[in-house]
Write an enzyme that holds these catalytic residues in place. Structure first.
Site, short mmCIF file in Angstrom:
data_model
loop_
_atom_site.label_atom_id
_atom_site.label_comp_id
_atom_site.label_asym_id
_atom_site.label_seq_id
_atom_site.Cartn_x
_atom_site.Cartn_y
_atom_site.Cartn_z
N PHE A 175 -16.56 9.15 4.30
CA PHE A 175 -16.02 8.38 3.32
C PHE A 175 -16.00 6.66 3.53
O PHE A 175 -16.15 6.16 4.35
CB PHE A 175 -14.43 8.77 3.37
CG PHE A 175 -13.34 7.99 2.30
CD1 PHE A 175 -13.28 8.86 0.97
CD2 PHE A 175 -12.76 7.07 2.80
CE1 PHE A 175 -12.55 8.21 0.19
CE2 PHE A 175 -12.16 6.36 1.66
CZ PHE A 175 -11.79 6.94 0.29
N THR A 176 -16.22 6.25 2.05
CA THR A 176 -16.11 4.67 2.08
C THR A 176 -15.24 4.31 0.78
O THR A 176 -14.75 5.04 -0.18
CB THR A 176 -17.32 3.93 1.50
OG1 THR A 176 -17.73 4.55 0.35
CG2 THR A 176 -18.60 4.57 2.53
N LYS A 233 -16.20 16.01 -1.41
CA LYS A 233 -14.69 16.25 -1.52
C LYS A 233 -14.29 14.66 -1.97
O LYS A 233 -14.61 13.84 -1.18
CB LYS A 233 -14.14 16.84 -0.43
CG LYS A 233 -13.77 16.22 0.61
CD LYS A 233 -12.55 16.85 1.37
CE LYS A 233 -12.26 15.94 2.48
NZ LYS A 233 -13.00 14.95 3.07
N ASP A 292 -14.57 14.53 9.58
CA ASP A 292 -13.53 13.49 8.77
C ASP A 292 -12.48 13.44 9.93
O ASP A 292 -11.61 14.43 10.07
CB ASP A 292 -13.17 14.05 7.70
CG ASP A 292 -12.07 13.14 6.87
OD1 ASP A 292 -11.87 12.11 7.49
OD2 ASP A 292 -11.67 13.26 5.56
N ASP A 310 0.73 -1.06 0.04
CA ASP A 310 0.02 -0.06 -0.09
C ASP A 310 0.76 1.39 0.06
O ASP A 310 1.89 1.21 0.71
CB ASP A 310 -0.86 0.15 1.16
CG ASP A 310 -1.81 1.23 1.29
OD1 ASP A 310 -2.41 1.34 0.14
OD2 ASP A 310 -2.13 1.67 2.06
N THR A 355 -17.36 4.59 -2.52
CA THR A 355 -17.57 6.05 -3.07
C THR A 355 -16.40 6.82 -3.55
O THR A 355 -16.59 7.52 -4.25
CB THR A 355 -18.59 6.65 -2.25
OG1 THR A 355 -17.96 6.86 -1.05
CG2 THR A 355 -19.71 5.75 -2.14
N ASP A 381 -8.54 -3.68 3.01
CA ASP A 381 -7.50 -4.56 2.61
C ASP A 381 -7.80 -5.98 2.98
O ASP A 381 -7.10 -6.99 2.30
CB ASP A 381 -6.40 -4.30 3.51
CG ASP A 381 -5.48 -2.94 2.61
OD1 ASP A 381 -5.67 -2.55 1.63
OD2 ASP A 381 -5.22 -2.15 3.64
N GLU A 394 -5.81 13.44 7.00
CA GLU A 394 -5.77 14.39 5.56
C GLU A 394 -7.13 15.43 5.98
O GLU A 394 -6.92 16.77 5.75
CB GLU A 394 -6.09 13.57 4.67
CG GLU A 394 -5.02 12.84 4.06
CD GLU A 394 -4.88 11.48 4.81
OE1 GLU A 394 -5.64 11.07 5.56
OE2 GLU A 394 -3.98 10.50 4.30
N MET A 413 -15.38 9.17 -1.47
CA MET A 413 -15.46 10.61 -1.35
C MET A 413 -16.26 10.63 -0.20
O MET A 413 -16.91 9.83 0.44
CB MET A 413 -16.05 11.37 -2.47
CG MET A 413 -17.33 11.11 -2.79
SD MET A 413 -18.49 11.94 -4.30
CE MET A 413 -19.96 11.17 -4.41
#
Length: 720
Positions: free
Chosen positions: A413-414, A432, A382, A345, A417, A559, A386, A419
């Site tokens: 976030f998923t 976003k 979030d 990753d 998607t 993962d 980030e 976003m």
């Protein structure tokens, strides 16, 4: 790019932090034969004499059966049976060394298991009930025992307190002392929402305050399962080991077929042997009694590698554990030595992991402040590094708080998607995320995508940064730039993997341009961009269908499917519960570059097995020169030419060969447990080195050893 702040100072700070927090390689100054471990292994060696256990090792099972038959022969001779021309003391000595051969083999396996079980003691010391501060439905803190915690409970852990159970941080960031688990003195950083959100019960928070969501109940913690794995020595046999076992069994069967006809079926052994060999005079001496023929069989079959085979496999798991890697099966360790492709990753593995927002790039009529505010609103809930960096950049750059309206509904976030965003009161929707995902959102609202967006995104990506597109119900507002910071010395590490013959593939959810830039900087062989869980899984299956063995490392829930599919799957201990469950190895240090060590341990295991197999075959060939002339030179004089060691007598020759055959097993135990040193050489070079050192050494050593044993027995008047 206008408005892009210089992140060089931040880059230096993060790289410095990465160097300081990198786990130290644990070195265990442990002796091979610690008193407690050796005694436990010795007791287990006797237990393993049980036929139902010994049957798992066909070669040593044959030796044990031969020792029992020899014992019955001795009892018969002692109570009036006929022992022939040979003193009964010779038969007793042969039988004693046959039993010792089996015990030495059992001891090798038991010692490997005992060393692995001893590793569990340091883990067990970290497992204890502690006080937990649980948050109830009203948000109040209540004091309970860690044994009462259930999955889903939220607990508060402050500086100086012990984390009461396995879980994931959902709020806060803290420095954690994991020395009770990993043995490392350096603390590590664990934070909510990132790749390092997983924590293990029994570790201690050194600073700050975190809220942990418990993921396992009492008695079901990751630590409990690790202890069970280590103590149980769960070891699935790999295809290589199964093939070698079949070869050893075939050798044993062939020599059984050769030796059994030599035993006369008549009570008149001398006359039967004379008829068998086509001579007129009765044949006296060796070659007709059960103990001697069994000694011949044991010296002919591959007892050395048969005795050490199981110990080599178990020792591979032990060496992995010494590198702070818990292997759920020995098969996984060995398969690591044959891996062709390594998937890594990007975020948290190749890069430091915490991408930082550095600037807001507007489009059309929007300003940088507009883009920043929309991005900050979408990131207000979030908890990823980030997301927090976007909020921080907006508040510091424009000196304005985000100010989320009451009643706003956040969209998390998923991986599907790719976003996140927020739905504000009045129906305004802000999103976003990855450029292609946001473009689909805009087009789904029947809005036009600005022509300048593509070049702007490509410009950010070609510089190695990550672009996030921001949009609302009126269209695309602009781009948020996230800077990826490459970890130190990554190119050197990938070069090491390349020298081992492995192809490295970087996996990332970024667009292809960003992925290509980071891949070029890091020096990987290939990359997989915009990788969803389904894409990762499909890529691994494609490589496996082409006959490749694939290794993957990961730490996130997304993962887990790929980890479950990979041949060698290494999960980070600091990762999610789903990733740890899906993997067949867990790195207690949560060091993404540990995969290099996993591969080296696997290759060392294969090289050790190959070296000792070569030694065993050469070793058996040398013993033929001792035992065959002793048995048949009296009848077939031309066989005397094979007696190059000039041994004292037939009984001395056979007994010396049996003793050497037994003693070589414990002499090789340190090599089986420690392993033959791995060197990154080609297959041809490894084969030449193997034949020169282990083949030639296995041929010469028995000549010296058997001759010395013969001289010692003659000097001590143990043989006539």
């Amino acid at each position: 790019m206008n408005g892009v702040s210089d992140p060089s100072e931040t880059v230096r700070e993060l790289r410095s932090l990465s160097e300081q927090s990198r786990p130290l390689r644990r070195v265990k100054p442990k002796r091979l034969l610690e008193k407690q471990t050796a005694f436990a292994a010795l007791r287990q060696a006797f237990v393993m004499l049980r036929p139902d256990i010994q049957w798992n090792n066909p070669v040593m099972f044959v030796v044990e059966v031969g020792a029992i038959l020899t014992l019955l022969f001795i009892i018969d001779a002692w109570w009036g049976g006929r022992a022939g021309e040979v003193p009964i003391g010779y038969f007793v000595a042969v039988d004693a060394w046959l039993f010792l051969t089996v015990l030495f083999a059992n001891f090798a396996t038991a010692l490997a298991e005992a060393r692995g079980k001893a590793q569990a003691e340091s883990l067990r010391r970290a497992r204890h009930d502690t006080v937990a501060f649980r948050l109830n439905a009203a948000g109040e803190v209540e004091e309970v025992s860690s044994a009462d915690l259930k999955p889903g409970d939220r607990v508060v852990v402050r500086s100086g307190q012990t984390i009461p159970g396995d879980g994931e941080i959902i709020e806060g960031v803290a420095s954690v002392d994991e020395s009770a688990i990993t043995g490392e003195s350096a603390p590590v950083i664990r934070a909510a929402g990132g790749d390092r959100s997983g924590v293990t019960g029994g570790t201690v928070v050194l600073s700050d305050r975190i809220v942990v969501r418990i993921t396992s109940g009492s008695g079901e913690s990751f630590l409990d399962r690790m202890i069970g794995l280590v103590e149980g020595a769960i070891r699935q046999r790999s295809p290589n080991e199964i093939a070698l076992t079949l070869v050893l069994s075939a050798f044993t069967l062939v020599f059984l077929i050769v030796v059994i006809p030599l035993w006369p079926m008549s009570r008149n052994a001398e006359m039967y042997m004379a008829a068998y060999l086509g001579v007129k005079e009765p044949v006296k001496g060796l070659g007709t009694d059960i103990p001697t023929l069994i000694a011949l069989l044991v010296c002919l079959i591959p007892t050395t590698i048969g005795a050490l085979l199981a110990a080599i496999g178990i020792a591979g798991m032990d060496r992995a554990l010494q590198a702070n890697i818990v292997a759920k099966s020995g098969k996984a360790v060995e398969l690591a030595g044959d891996v062709d492709v390594v998937l890594l990753d990007k975020t948290g593995t190749i890069t430091i992991g915490n991408r930082n927002a550095t600037t807001f790039l507007p489009l059309d009529a929007y300003s940088a402040a507009d883009v920043g505010r929309l991005a900050a609103l979408a990131s207000a809930a979030d908890e990823t590094p980030e997301g927090r960096s976007i909020v921080k950049l907006f508040e510091t750059r424009f000196n304005t708080p985000v100010g989320v309206p009451e009643g706003a509904r956040f969209v998390p976030f998923t991986a599907q998607t790719r976003m996140s965003g927020v739905d504000l009161p009045g129906g305004r929707r802000i999103r976003k995320g990855a450029p292609d995902a946001v473009v689909r959102f805009v087009e789904g609202n029947r809005l036009e995508v600005p022509g300048e967006l593509g070049p702007l995104v490509d410009g950010v990506a070609t510089k190695g940064a990550t672009p996030l597109v921001v949009a609302d119900e009126t269209g695309v507002a602009g781009v948020v730039v996230l800077e990826d910071i490459l970890k130190p010395h990554m190119q050197e590490r990938f070069e090491r993997l390349r020298k081992m013959g492995l192809r490295t593939v970087m996996i990332t959810g970024d667009n292809p341009l960003t992925a290509a830039a980071i891949a070029r900087q890091a020096g990987v062989d290939d990359f997989l961009a915009q990788a969803t869980p389904e894409v990762k899984l499909a890529y691994i299956r494609k490589e496996q269908a082409a006959g490749k063995l694939v290794a993957m490392m990961g730490d996130g829930t997304n993962d887990a499917p790929a980890l479950a599919q990979a041949d060698v799957a290494l999960a980070m201990n600091a990762g999610t519960q789903a990733a740890r469950e899906a993997a067949n190895m867990v790195d207690l240090d949560s060091d993404p570059t540990k995969l290099i060590e996993v591969v080296e341990v696997g290759k060392q295991l294969l090289i050790t097995r190959g070296s000792l197999t070569t030694f065993s075959i050469a070793n058996d060939m040398a013993k033929y020169f001792a035992i065959i002339p002793a048995l048949f030179a009296g009848t077939l004089p031309w066989l005397k030419a094979l007696d190059v060691m000039h041994l004292h007598s037939p009984t001395s020759a056979i007994l010396s060969a049996v003793i050497f055959n037994a003693l070589i097993i414990p002499a090789l135990i340190p090599i089986a447990l420690k392993g033959v040193r791995y060197r990154a050489l080609g297959a041809d070079a490894l084969l030449r080195r193997n034949l020169l050192i282990w083949g030639l050494g296995g041929l010469i050593l028995p000549f010296l050893g058997i001759k010395l044993i013969d001289l010692a027995m003659v000097g001590l008047h143990l043989v006539g």
